[in-house]
Design a protein around this motif. Structure first.
Motif, mmCIF file in Angstrom:
data_model
loop_
_atom_site.group_PDB
_atom_site.id
_atom_site.type_symbol
_atom_site.label_atom_id
_atom_site.label_comp_id
_atom_site.label_asym_id
_atom_site.label_seq_id
_atom_site.Cartn_x
_atom_site.Cartn_y
_atom_site.Cartn_z
ATOM 1 N N GLN A 20 -3.143 -17.481 -1.775
ATOM 2 C CA GLN A 20 -2.910 -16.336 -2.653
ATOM 3 C C GLN A 20 -3.726 -16.451 -3.933
ATOM 4 O OE1 GLN A 20 -1.308 -13.620 -1.668
ATOM 5 N NE2 GLN A 20 -1.969 -12.671 -3.553
ATOM 6 N N GLU A 24 -6.512 -13.719 -5.217
ATOM 7 C CA GLU A 24 -6.427 -13.112 -6.544
ATOM 8 C C GLU A 24 -7.710 -13.326 -7.333
ATOM 9 O OE1 GLU A 24 -2.883 -14.441 -8.507
ATOM 10 O OE2 GLU A 24 -1.611 -13.722 -6.862
ATOM 11 N N ARG A 28 -10.603 -10.418 -8.772
ATOM 12 C CA ARG A 28 -11.048 -10.209 -10.157
ATOM 13 C C ARG A 28 -12.525 -9.840 -10.234
ATOM 14 N NH1 ARG A 28 -8.379 -15.613 -12.314
ATOM 15 N NH2 ARG A 28 -6.204 -15.016 -11.976
ATOM 16 N N GLY A 34 -7.133 -7.088 -0.574
ATOM 17 C CA GLY A 34 -5.953 -7.948 -0.686
ATOM 18 C C GLY A 34 -5.773 -8.656 0.645
#
Length: 57
Positions: A20, A24, A28, A34
């Motif tokens: 995860q 993430e 950015r 996702g």
């Protein structure tokens, strides 16, 4: 993927938290889908997920 600059990544990490965090971090810098559902392969270490990323921006 049907357009240049779009890629599919299969990410494997030792655990869900690490996976995860990587997703993430990628999010950015690039437009990503996702993670999909995380999956484990019986008998193999780690957890894997697939995501799509747009490398054009």
């Amino acid at each position: 993927m049907s357009e240049p600059g779009l890629i599919v990544l299969d990410l494997t990490a030792s655990d869900e938290a690490t996976l995860q965090a990587a997703v993430e971090k990628l999010g950015r810098y690039r437009a990503t889908s996702g993670t999909s559902r995380e999956r484990r392969v019986p008998g193999e270490p780690g957890v894997t997920a697939r995501l799509c990323a747009d490398m054009r921006r």
